[in-house]
Design a protein around this motif. Structure first.
Motif, PDB file in Angstrom:
ATOM      1  N   ILE A 277       1.027  -1.318  -0.190  1.00  0.00           N
ATOM      2  CA  ILE A 277       0.227  -0.056   0.208  1.00  0.00           C
ATOM      3  C   ILE A 277       0.783   1.171  -0.487  1.00  0.00           C
ATOM      4  N   ALA A 278       1.202   1.523  -1.372  1.00  0.00           N
ATOM      5  CA  ALA A 278       1.444   2.879  -1.402  1.00  0.00           C
ATOM      6  C   ALA A 278       1.098   4.844  -0.468  1.00  0.00           C
ATOM      7  N   ASN A 279      -0.437   4.304  -0.705  1.00  0.00           N
ATOM      8  CA  ASN A 279      -0.754   5.865  -0.499  1.00  0.00           C
ATOM      9  C   ASN A 279      -0.841   5.625   1.194  1.00  0.00           C
ATOM     10  N   ASP A 280       0.098   7.131   1.438  1.00  0.00           N
ATOM     11  CA  ASP A 280       0.514   7.962   2.368  1.00  0.00           C
ATOM     12  C   ASP A 280      -0.515   7.621   3.629  1.00  0.00           C
ATOM     13  N   LEU A 281      -1.417   8.354   3.104  1.00  0.00           N
ATOM     14  CA  LEU A 281      -2.832   9.105   3.593  1.00  0.00           C
ATOM     15  C   LEU A 281      -3.620   7.764   4.426  1.00  0.00           C
ATOM     16  N   PHE A 282      -3.596   6.295   3.398  1.00  0.00           N
ATOM     17  CA  PHE A 282      -3.930   5.228   4.466  1.00  0.00           C
ATOM     18  C   PHE A 282      -3.109   5.368   5.840  1.00  0.00           C
TER      19      PHE A 282
ATOM     20  N   LEU B  14     -12.334  -3.924  10.326  1.00  0.00           N
ATOM     21  CA  LEU B  14     -11.562  -2.742  11.075  1.00  0.00           C
ATOM     22  C   LEU B  14      -9.918  -3.512  11.247  1.00  0.00           C
ATOM     23  N   ALA B  15      -9.766  -3.952  12.118  1.00  0.00           N
ATOM     24  CA  ALA B  15      -7.911  -5.155  12.385  1.00  0.00           C
ATOM     25  C   ALA B  15      -7.875  -5.121  11.318  1.00  0.00           C
ATOM     26  N   GLY B  16      -8.027  -5.753   9.785  1.00  0.00           N
ATOM     27  CA  GLY B  16      -7.821  -5.782   9.177  1.00  0.00           C
ATOM     28  C   GLY B  16      -7.506  -4.325   8.494  1.00  0.00           C
ATOM     29  N   CYS B  17      -7.559  -3.700   8.576  1.00  0.00           N
ATOM     30  CA  CYS B  17      -7.545  -2.225   8.177  1.00  0.00           C
ATOM     31  C   CYS B  17      -6.448  -1.955   8.704  1.00  0.00           C
ATOM     32  N   LEU B  18      -6.585  -2.165  10.052  1.00  0.00           N
ATOM     33  CA  LEU B  18      -5.644  -1.104  10.607  1.00  0.00           C
ATOM     34  C   LEU B  18      -4.105  -2.335  10.604  1.00  0.00           C
ATOM     35  N   TYR B  19      -3.616  -3.368  10.540  1.00  0.00           N
ATOM     36  CA  TYR B  19      -2.876  -4.397  10.352  1.00  0.00           C
ATOM     37  C   TYR B  19      -2.366  -3.799   8.665  1.00  0.00           C
ATOM     38  N   ALA B  20      -3.252  -4.068   7.581  1.00  0.00           N
ATOM     39  CA  ALA B  20      -3.290  -3.081   6.557  1.00  0.00           C
ATOM     40  C   ALA B  20      -2.359  -2.185   6.123  1.00  0.00           C
ATOM     41  N   GLY B  21      -2.987  -0.980   7.130  1.00  0.00           N
ATOM     42  CA  GLY B  21      -1.884   0.272   7.186  1.00  0.00           C
ATOM     43  C   GLY B  21      -0.712   0.616   8.626  1.00  0.00           C
ATOM     44  N   ARG B  22      -0.661  -0.269   9.466  1.00  0.00           N
ATOM     45  CA  ARG B  22       0.940  -0.619   9.902  1.00  0.00           C
ATOM     46  C   ARG B  22       1.687  -1.108   9.692  1.00  0.00           C
ATOM     47  N   MET B  23       1.578  -2.267   8.894  1.00  0.00           N
ATOM     48  CA  MET B  23       2.652  -2.688   7.714  1.00  0.00           C
ATOM     49  C   MET B  23       2.685  -2.239   6.410  1.00  0.00           C
TER      50      MET B  23
ATOM     51  N   THR C 231       0.690  -2.736   3.866  1.00  0.00           N
ATOM     52  CA  THR C 231       0.886  -3.985   3.018  1.00  0.00           C
ATOM     53  C   THR C 231      -0.221  -4.915   3.364  1.00  0.00           C
ATOM     54  N   GLY C 232      -1.139  -5.298   2.508  1.00  0.00           N
ATOM     55  CA  GLY C 232      -1.930  -6.357   3.124  1.00  0.00           C
ATOM     56  C   GLY C 232      -2.129  -8.284   2.585  1.00  0.00           C
ATOM     57  N   ARG C 233      -2.086  -9.138   3.227  1.00  0.00           N
ATOM     58  CA  ARG C 233      -2.136  -9.809   3.089  1.00  0.00           C
ATOM     59  C   ARG C 233      -2.664 -11.073   4.093  1.00  0.00           C
ATOM     60  N   CYS C 234      -2.676 -12.259   3.150  1.00  0.00           N
ATOM     61  CA  CYS C 234      -3.629 -13.244   3.461  1.00  0.00           C
ATOM     62  C   CYS C 234      -2.912 -14.015   5.459  1.00  0.00           C
TER      63      CYS C 234
END
Length: 321
Positions: free
Chosen positions: A152-157, A230-239, A241-244
């Motif tokens: 995820i390259a979007n800095d705002l997200f 929601l927790a999945g979005c927070l994992y993605a934002g913190r890392m 990246t998204g990952r299964c």
């Protein structure tokens, strides 16, 4: 003799209400002795524990409602992975921050609705149905990328949902506190919360008192799935990246935090504030074990022992009730 009985009752009542805080104090004292001078008691590490714990605590809020009805949701870890992955894929396809967030939330809500249907309408044991759903969701998450991460390259997200700060306060802490406050109000100060506890306490009595027990069971699964989304979005934002595989094994830590926080596995009694403290306790233990130099296998053993002790103590409380 009467005085002794009163004292015993007072001790039992104290243990029921404040066990988690006593456990927290014991853990702090233990690490204060064993990790002196190793950086455990520093502001930076405290904030790190909060960042690591926030998503788990948010999942715990949703799971508390499910367990309060006497159910369980073993699919929350898989929901986190799928939610983070679909959020990242939406960003890659050009979705804006808000739309990508809705994709992650909707993913969790959809799975929660399916879990709720199986739990409330088909009356399947939640342990079996959500365990099966966990495998199905993980398989679906593998299809688009075969476990490869989606950056995820979007800095705002990433700022809003993970790595950002408001002054000295991590943004993840804001999300966690918001979820806890809303969950606490729903469970303790609204009619809905009383109905949830009534269903878990005695479903037949709740049904005869006019409560739509099937509706409540559906709703708690929906809430739990949404919180996992929601927790999945927070994992993605913190890392970034998204990952299964995000959320893999998180069920263990979440259940431990909820049970340690005073929620009874058989239903009828629960505490959102207790879940928050229990989650922080689990996060603190995990963090301390890493600093102590324990490997992943040893950490899993310790956490498993903690869960067994927590459930055993909860069962003892029920027998004394």
């Amino acid at each position: 003799m009467q005085s002794k009985g009163i004292n015993k009752a007072s001790v039992i009542r104290f243990l029921r209400e404040y066990t988690i805080y006593v456990a927290l104090a014991v853990v702090i004292l233990f690490f204060a002795i064993t990790l002196r001078g190793k950086g455990f008691f520093t502001p930076g590490n405290a904030l790190n524990i909060i960042r690591q714990t926030s998503a788990l605590a948010i999942m715990g809020v949703g799971l508390t409602f499910v367990i309060c009805t006497g159910g369980i949701d073993l699919s929350i870890g898989s929901i986190v992975g799928l939610s983070s992955l679909l959020t990242a894929l939406a960003m890659r396809q050009g979705a804006n921050v808000f739309l990508a967030f809705l994709v992650g939330i909707a993913t969790g809500a959809l799975v929660g609705a399916v879990n709720g249907f199986l739990y409330s309408k088909l009356k399947m044991p939640s342990f079996i149905s959500t365990l099966a759903m966990s495998g199905i969701i993980y398989g679906i998450a593998l299809l688009p990328t075969e476990s490869s991460p989606v950056p995820i390259a979007n800095d705002l997200f990433n700022e809003i949902f993970g790595s950002g700060d408001i002054g000295p306060i991590p943004i993840l802490m804001i999300w966690m506190i918001t979820a806890v406050i809303l969950g606490h109000i729903m469970l303790r100060h609204m009619k809905y919360g009383r109905q949830v506890l009534a269903v878990g306490g005695n479903e037949i009595s709740a049904k005869y008192s006019g409560i739509n027990t099937a509706k409540i069971k559906f709703q708690v699964m929906l809430v739990c799935g949404t919180m996992a989304g929601l927790a999945g979005c927070l994992y993605a934002g913190r890392m970034h990246t998204g990952r299964c595989t995000f959320g893999e094994g998180a069920e263990t830590q979440v259940i431990a935090g909820v049970v340690l926080g005073g929620t009874i596995m058989n239903g009828g009694k629960g505490s959102i504030i207790g879940t928050l403290v229990g989650s922080i306790l689990i996060g603190m233990i995990s963090n301390g074990l890493v600093i102590m130099g324990l490997n992943v296998a040893q950490q899993e053993i310790v956490q498993g022992i903690i869960i067994i002790l927590a459930i055993a103590f909860g069962s003892a409380q029920e027998r004394e009730a």
